[in-house]
Design a protein around this motif. Sequence first.
Motif, PDB file in Angstrom:
ATOM      1  N   LEU A  43       0.843  -1.196   0.000  1.00  0.00           N
ATOM      2  CA  LEU A  43       0.000   0.000   0.000  1.00  0.00           C
ATOM      3  C   LEU A  43       0.879   1.248   0.000  1.00  0.00           C
ATOM      4  O   LEU A  43       0.734   2.127  -0.859  1.00  0.00           O
ATOM      5  N   ALA A  44       1.802   1.316   0.961  1.00  0.00           N
ATOM      6  CA  ALA A  44       2.695   2.478   1.052  1.00  0.00           C
ATOM      7  C   ALA A  44       3.595   2.537  -0.181  1.00  0.00           C
ATOM      8  O   ALA A  44       3.841   3.616  -0.735  1.00  0.00           O
ATOM      9  N   TRP A  45       4.062   1.392  -0.626  1.00  0.00           N
ATOM     10  CA  TRP A  45       4.953   1.325  -1.795  1.00  0.00           C
ATOM     11  C   TRP A  45       4.264   1.964  -3.007  1.00  0.00           C
ATOM     12  O   TRP A  45       4.854   2.775  -3.724  1.00  0.00           O
ATOM     13  N   ALA A  46       3.003   1.623  -3.221  1.00  0.00           N
ATOM     14  CA  ALA A  46       2.294   2.106  -4.410  1.00  0.00           C
ATOM     15  C   ALA A  46       1.984   3.600  -4.313  1.00  0.00           C
ATOM     16  O   ALA A  46       2.248   4.361  -5.258  1.00  0.00           O
ATOM     17  N   VAL A  47       1.443   4.032  -3.184  1.00  0.00           N
ATOM     18  CA  VAL A  47       1.063   5.456  -3.115  1.00  0.00           C
ATOM     19  C   VAL A  47       2.310   6.345  -3.084  1.00  0.00           C
ATOM     20  O   VAL A  47       2.308   7.444  -3.652  1.00  0.00           O
ATOM     21  N   ASN A  48       3.391   5.850  -2.483  1.00  0.00           N
ATOM     22  CA  ASN A  48       4.619   6.660  -2.470  1.00  0.00           C
ATOM     23  C   ASN A  48       5.235   6.766  -3.851  1.00  0.00           C
ATOM     24  O   ASN A  48       5.850   7.782  -4.194  1.00  0.00           O
ATOM     25  N   ARG A  49       5.077   5.730  -4.647  1.00  0.00           N
ATOM     26  CA  ARG A  49       5.577   5.784  -6.037  1.00  0.00           C
ATOM     27  C   ARG A  49       4.880   6.918  -6.794  1.00  0.00           C
ATOM     28  O   ARG A  49       5.513   7.688  -7.522  1.00  0.00           O
ATOM     29  N   LEU A  50       3.569   7.038  -6.591  1.00  0.00           N
ATOM     30  CA  LEU A  50       2.821   8.118  -7.255  1.00  0.00           C
ATOM     31  C   LEU A  50       3.143   9.485  -6.641  1.00  0.00           C
ATOM     32  O   LEU A  50       3.274  10.482  -7.356  1.00  0.00           O
ATOM     33  N   ARG A  51       3.277   9.520  -5.335  1.00  0.00           N
ATOM     34  CA  ARG A  51       3.587  10.803  -4.664  1.00  0.00           C
ATOM     35  C   ARG A  51       4.927  11.348  -5.131  1.00  0.00           C
ATOM     36  O   ARG A  51       5.066  12.534  -5.408  1.00  0.00           O
ATOM     37  N   ARG A  52       5.915  10.460  -5.219  1.00  0.00           N
ATOM     38  CA  ARG A  52       7.262  10.904  -5.652  1.00  0.00           C
ATOM     39  C   ARG A  52       7.180  11.540  -7.029  1.00  0.00           C
ATOM     40  O   ARG A  52       7.763  12.588  -7.298  1.00  0.00           O
ATOM     41  N   LEU A  53       6.406  10.927  -7.912  1.00  0.00           N
ATOM     42  CA  LEU A  53       6.256  11.433  -9.285  1.00  0.00           C
ATOM     43  C   LEU A  53       5.597  12.816  -9.263  1.00  0.00           C
ATOM     44  O   LEU A  53       6.041  13.749  -9.940  1.00  0.00           O
ATOM     45  N   ALA A  54       4.531  12.923  -8.471  1.00  0.00           N
ATOM     46  CA  ALA A  54       3.797  14.197  -8.411  1.00  0.00           C
ATOM     47  C   ALA A  54       4.693  15.291  -7.842  1.00  0.00           C
ATOM     48  O   ALA A  54       4.734  16.414  -8.368  1.00  0.00           O
TER      49      ALA A  54
END
Length: 341
Positions: free
Chosen positions: A96-107
């Motif tokens: 869960l954290a892995w996926a949302v952090n991947r998107l957050r880093r991009l944003a």
Amino acid sequence: MKVPAPIVWQQGRLRLLDQRRLPTSVEYLDIDSIDDAVTAIATLAVRGAPAIGIAAGYALAASAARSPQADRTAWLAGLDAAAARLAGARPTAVNLAWAVNRLRRLAHAGAGADALVGEAEAMHAESEAVCLGIGRHGEALIEPGATVLTHCNAGALAVAGIGTATAPMYLRHRAGVPFRVLADETRPLLQGARLTAWELAEAGIDVTLICDNMAAVMMAAGEVDLVLVGTDRVTRNGDVVNKIGTLNLAVLCRHFGVPFYVACPSSTYDPDTPTGADVTIEERHADEVLGTQAARVAVRNPAFDVTPAALVTGIVSEHGIARAPLADTLAGIMTPAGPPG
Ligand code: MRU
């Protein structure tokens, strides 16, 4: 795959197979908000470590696309708040954290909502390739005529494609290799009985359902050649966090001399957490254990347990198999220089 897809992304809309109703009823939920996604994850409409990560990724990207982007600071603050809610929906699986952090880093690096949607789609597609990689590395573990015991559901319904622990099974079956699977029913929510037994049977794999408390008898009778399970998180030292009851199996395997293997995509490896003792184990509602027939007494309902690395024969990832001592071998397998080998 013969079973319906757990996650469907259709023209910018997320739909989740309601796994609480399987196998009697095949119904999809429309996920139109972060609230919808958090509820679906927390109530196990969508479940399985990789699947909840992918679902959270889509939900976050869709919410970012719905939010006004003119004020970028406000947009990023909204994204971070939504990501935190999604990551908190279930505490144990690292995906869960892995996926949302991947998107957050991009944003935070400047990407807009369209790029986030593309990234969520990429995560989904990658997970299919990852499962195939696990299958290729793990299939030789299943020898012709073998009996494999598995626990909970680490199959197509828990991710995408051919699942993680089930990937070697699907590949062996496709290759015409005879083998048998024992599926633990997996109290209290019966993911083994409702999901694993169903999906393997639908695929034509020889599967036999057993109660969780029958594994020792099966091993004592020499009926189990291999235990192969999924995981919600593997910590830096190789401890394996997975569905409650996994530790029982690992202890039994040590006693009876049965190999104990864990299928773990690299997205489920958590090098930032030193040991299993540092992982929050989700404690779920008493009603899941009580049902309607038990005496109304105090209940404990931890949803996961920690298998110490010392009880694990090997960890199968899309890049290869790590063996003891896992604390030394895991990092090299999980973060190799090149693409999946
Ligand atoms: O509570 P659940 O059904 O989400 O638990 C799932 C498991 O424990 C699986 O073994 C794990 O997430 C791996 S799924 C590839």
